[in-house]
Scaffold this motif. Structure first.
Motif, PDB file in Angstrom:
ATOM      1  N   ALA A 213      -0.942  15.738   6.607  1.00  0.00           N
ATOM      2  CA  ALA A 213      -0.737  16.385   7.118  1.00  0.00           C
ATOM      3  C   ALA A 213      -0.259  17.788   7.083  1.00  0.00           C
ATOM      4  N   SER A 214       1.230  17.380   6.193  1.00  0.00           N
ATOM      5  CA  SER A 214       1.863  18.727   5.571  1.00  0.00           C
ATOM      6  C   SER A 214       1.188  19.735   4.905  1.00  0.00           C
ATOM      7  N   LEU A 215       0.612  18.627   3.400  1.00  0.00           N
ATOM      8  CA  LEU A 215       0.320  19.386   2.989  1.00  0.00           C
ATOM      9  C   LEU A 215      -0.498  20.513   3.180  1.00  0.00           C
ATOM     10  N   GLU A 216      -2.594  19.194   4.226  1.00  0.00           N
ATOM     11  CA  GLU A 216      -2.715  19.580   4.068  1.00  0.00           C
ATOM     12  C   GLU A 216      -3.786  21.114   5.909  1.00  0.00           C
ATOM     13  N   ALA A 217      -1.650  21.573   5.828  1.00  0.00           N
ATOM     14  CA  ALA A 217      -1.876  22.313   6.553  1.00  0.00           C
ATOM     15  C   ALA A 217      -0.680  23.605   5.958  1.00  0.00           C
ATOM     16  N   GLY A 218      -0.267  23.763   4.477  1.00  0.00           N
ATOM     17  CA  GLY A 218       0.152  24.175   4.101  1.00  0.00           C
ATOM     18  C   GLY A 218       1.017  24.470   3.788  1.00  0.00           C
ATOM     19  N   ASP A 219       1.579  23.721   4.064  1.00  0.00           N
ATOM     20  CA  ASP A 219       3.516  23.482   4.663  1.00  0.00           C
ATOM     21  C   ASP A 219       3.739  22.316   2.917  1.00  0.00           C
ATOM     22  N   ASN A 220       5.251  21.848   3.010  1.00  0.00           N
ATOM     23  CA  ASN A 220       5.418  21.220   1.914  1.00  0.00           C
ATOM     24  C   ASN A 220       4.837  20.031   1.159  1.00  0.00           C
ATOM     25  N   LEU A 221       4.467  19.875   0.022  1.00  0.00           N
ATOM     26  CA  LEU A 221       4.006  18.497  -0.460  1.00  0.00           C
ATOM     27  C   LEU A 221       5.366  17.629  -0.507  1.00  0.00           C
ATOM     28  N   ILE A 222       5.110  16.217  -0.049  1.00  0.00           N
ATOM     29  CA  ILE A 222       6.085  15.441   0.483  1.00  0.00           C
ATOM     30  C   ILE A 222       6.315  14.395  -0.865  1.00  0.00           C
ATOM     31  N   THR A 223       6.167  14.264  -1.478  1.00  0.00           N
ATOM     32  CA  THR A 223       6.775  13.539  -2.559  1.00  0.00           C
ATOM     33  C   THR A 223       6.822  12.100  -2.238  1.00  0.00           C
ATOM     34  N   PRO A 224       5.986  11.164  -2.789  1.00  0.00           N
ATOM     35  CA  PRO A 224       6.998   9.536  -2.838  1.00  0.00           C
ATOM     36  C   PRO A 224       7.600   9.513  -3.093  1.00  0.00           C
ATOM     37  N   PHE A 225       8.133   8.633  -2.285  1.00  0.00           N
ATOM     38  CA  PHE A 225       9.694   7.732  -3.589  1.00  0.00           C
ATOM     39  C   PHE A 225       9.265   6.210  -3.963  1.00  0.00           C
ATOM     40  N   THR A 226       9.549   6.157  -5.717  1.00  0.00           N
ATOM     41  CA  THR A 226       9.823   4.837  -6.460  1.00  0.00           C
ATOM     42  C   THR A 226      10.762   4.590  -5.925  1.00  0.00           C
ATOM     43  N   TYR A 227      10.169   2.757  -5.419  1.00  0.00           N
ATOM     44  CA  TYR A 227      11.472   1.902  -4.701  1.00  0.00           C
ATOM     45  C   TYR A 227      11.424   1.339  -6.051  1.00  0.00           C
ATOM     46  N   SER A 228      12.962   0.166  -6.058  1.00  0.00           N
ATOM     47  CA  SER A 228      13.000  -0.402  -7.551  1.00  0.00           C
ATOM     48  C   SER A 228      12.107  -1.790  -7.128  1.00  0.00           C
ATOM     49  N   HIS A 229      12.017  -2.761  -8.452  1.00  0.00           N
ATOM     50  CA  HIS A 229      11.429  -3.850  -8.481  1.00  0.00           C
ATOM     51  C   HIS A 229      12.710  -4.866  -7.357  1.00  0.00           C
ATOM     52  N   ALA A 230      13.556  -5.204  -7.808  1.00  0.00           N
ATOM     53  CA  ALA A 230      14.474  -5.513  -7.186  1.00  0.00           C
ATOM     54  C   ALA A 230      14.104  -5.196  -5.556  1.00  0.00           C
ATOM     55  N   SER A 231      14.129  -4.634  -5.292  1.00  0.00           N
ATOM     56  CA  SER A 231      13.557  -4.120  -3.520  1.00  0.00           C
ATOM     57  C   SER A 231      12.806  -4.503  -3.069  1.00  0.00           C
ATOM     58  N   ILE A 232      10.936  -4.218  -3.906  1.00  0.00           N
ATOM     59  CA  ILE A 232      10.301  -5.007  -3.671  1.00  0.00           C
ATOM     60  C   ILE A 232       9.759  -6.605  -3.236  1.00  0.00           C
ATOM     61  N   ALA A 233      10.891  -6.906  -4.496  1.00  0.00           N
ATOM     62  CA  ALA A 233      11.527  -8.479  -5.012  1.00  0.00           C
ATOM     63  C   ALA A 233      11.126  -8.907  -3.483  1.00  0.00           C
ATOM     64  N   SER A 234      12.345  -8.063  -2.871  1.00  0.00           N
ATOM     65  CA  SER A 234      13.214  -8.902  -1.824  1.00  0.00           C
ATOM     66  C   SER A 234      12.079  -8.720  -0.373  1.00  0.00           C
ATOM     67  N   ALA A 235      11.335  -7.165  -0.193  1.00  0.00           N
ATOM     68  CA  ALA A 235      10.284  -7.205   0.300  1.00  0.00           C
ATOM     69  C   ALA A 235       9.170  -8.431   0.753  1.00  0.00           C
ATOM     70  N   ALA A 236       8.772  -8.347  -0.478  1.00  0.00           N
ATOM     71  CA  ALA A 236       7.673  -9.524  -0.393  1.00  0.00           C
ATOM     72  C   ALA A 236       7.572 -11.006   0.169  1.00  0.00           C
ATOM     73  N   ASN A 237       9.022 -11.364  -0.127  1.00  0.00           N
ATOM     74  CA  ASN A 237       9.785 -12.381   0.058  1.00  0.00           C
ATOM     75  C   ASN A 237       9.414 -12.656   1.596  1.00  0.00           C
ATOM     76  N   SER A 238      10.205 -11.429   1.767  1.00  0.00           N
ATOM     77  CA  SER A 238      10.756 -11.114   3.476  1.00  0.00           C
ATOM     78  C   SER A 238       9.079 -10.899   4.722  1.00  0.00           C
ATOM     79  N   LEU A 239       7.791 -10.717   3.894  1.00  0.00           N
ATOM     80  CA  LEU A 239       7.174 -10.392   4.237  1.00  0.00           C
ATOM     81  C   LEU A 239       6.304 -11.797   4.699  1.00  0.00           C
TER      82      LEU A 239
END
Length: 349
Positions: A213-239
């Motif tokens: 919505a921000s981009l299409e309305a002509g406001d800022n590009l909100i760039t994605p954030f990269t989460y580390s491998h350790a973070s996503i491994a913990s997240a997968a186990n938790s899910l």
């Protein structure tokens, strides 16, 4: 710049299947006729527990859902997902969750009135059990209103009857050539959504929708954030653990599966955990093979690149208030109140 740390991201949903009568009470209801969130503000919420909250806690974030307000007494637009149906017996023994509904979460991107959004936030049966936090951020009022107006006026709507109350309609914006389902995979990879480009399922989640919505309305590009491998491994186990344990305990988001199937020679709840975790990790929403998501978990080069509610608001270490940051991050938390006269009835699915 970084603000104080906290804990995470996503949605809220109501229970179907064996709990159908209870779900009916949670999908529709009344509120006073309007909240105080201005046009273009983002309303952030956090649930106390649940599978997605557990995953995102592993990433060290706090907010679990984000909603675009169109102003006091007006509609709200967000992307969300109700509990997918379980498959019928005996298919449920091998593949517990309806694959289509898991991959293409419903209702997805939707516009609802104040009654519907109030019921969504404060209904008891949600993926994030028990709403703990509700606040809005506005930032630059003129820029935020331009985003709200763009989403409100510049997209066609598809009207669909509420699954609970056929006299009520749910309105789904037509974006990128179709309606947009809720795609769990966007937590692993936001794909082209923040850049206005297609995604595999034409899907979004709450926070990637707001970047769109921000981009299409002509406001800022909100760039994605990269989460580390350790973070996503913990997240997968938790899910996986959260889905399996809630299923086995007949609690929460996936509890109706564990409570209502008779498959004595199958680990149905383990299969449900694998199916949901595969869906988020690889978009393999029909697979109950735990080796698939574990291959991502165990690959030291695997990461996740996405956008969370905390990133939109500039919390939990995400940058805030700068010229290239989300417009809402300029602001702090403001209390959300439903204080308009009268009342309104609505549904969110």
């Amino acid at each position: 710049m970084a603000r104080h740390s906290a804990l995470s991201l996503l949605a809220a949903l109501a229970v179907l299947g064996a709990a159908g009568r209870a779900a009916a009470a949670q999908a529709c209801g009344y509120s006073s006729s309007g909240w105080n969130a201005p046009n273009g503000a983002v309303v952030f919420t956090r649930g106390e527990s649940g599978p997605i909250a557990s995953v995102m806690n592993a990433l060290g974030e706090y907010r679990t859902h984000s909603i675009l307000s169109h102003g006091p007494g007006k509609a709200a637009t967000h992307s969300t997902m109700r509990t997918p149906a379980q498959n019928s017996w005996p298919a449920v023994c091998g593949t517990p969750i309806n694959v289509d509904q898991l991959r293409y979460g419903r209702p997805g991107l939707e516009r609802v009135n104040q009654g519907g959004i109030y019921r969504y936030i404060y209904g008891a049966d949600t993926s994030d059990q028990g709403t703990k936090f509700v606040a809005y951020q506005l930032g630059d009022a003129q820029r935020a209103a331009a985003i709200g107006d763009h989403i409100l006026w510049d997209y066609g709507l598809v009207a669909q009857k509420s699954e609970v109350d056929g006299a009520q309609s749910i309105f789904r914006p037509w974006v990128r050539g179709g309606v947009s389902p809720y795609s769990l995979y966007q937590y692993r990879d936001s794909e082209g959504t923040p850049y206005g480009d297609p995604s595999i399922n034409n899907g979004m989640v709450c926070s990637t929708f707001l970047a769109f919505a921000s981009l299409e309305a002509g406001d800022n590009l909100i760039t994605p954030f990269t989460y580390s491998h350790a973070s996503i491994a913990s997240a997968a186990n938790s899910l996986f653990s959260s889905v399996k344990n809630e299923c086995k305990s007949s609690l929460g988001f996936w509890g109706n599966i564990g409570a209502s199937v008779g498959c004595p020679f199958y680990d149905v709840c383990g299969s449900a955990g694998n199916q949901v975790t595969n869906c988020m990790a690889t978009n393999g929403c029909g697979s109950t093979n735990g080796d698939n998501w574990k291959a991502v978990r165990d690959n030291p080069n695997a990461t996740a690149t996405s956008i969370s509610p905390d990133r939109l608001g500039g919390w939990s270490g995400h940058s805030w208030g700068g010229p290239e940051d989300p417009v809402w991050s300029i602001d702090w938390n403001n209390d959300v109140q439903w204080n308009s006269g009268g009342n309104v009835y609505g549904c969110w699915y």
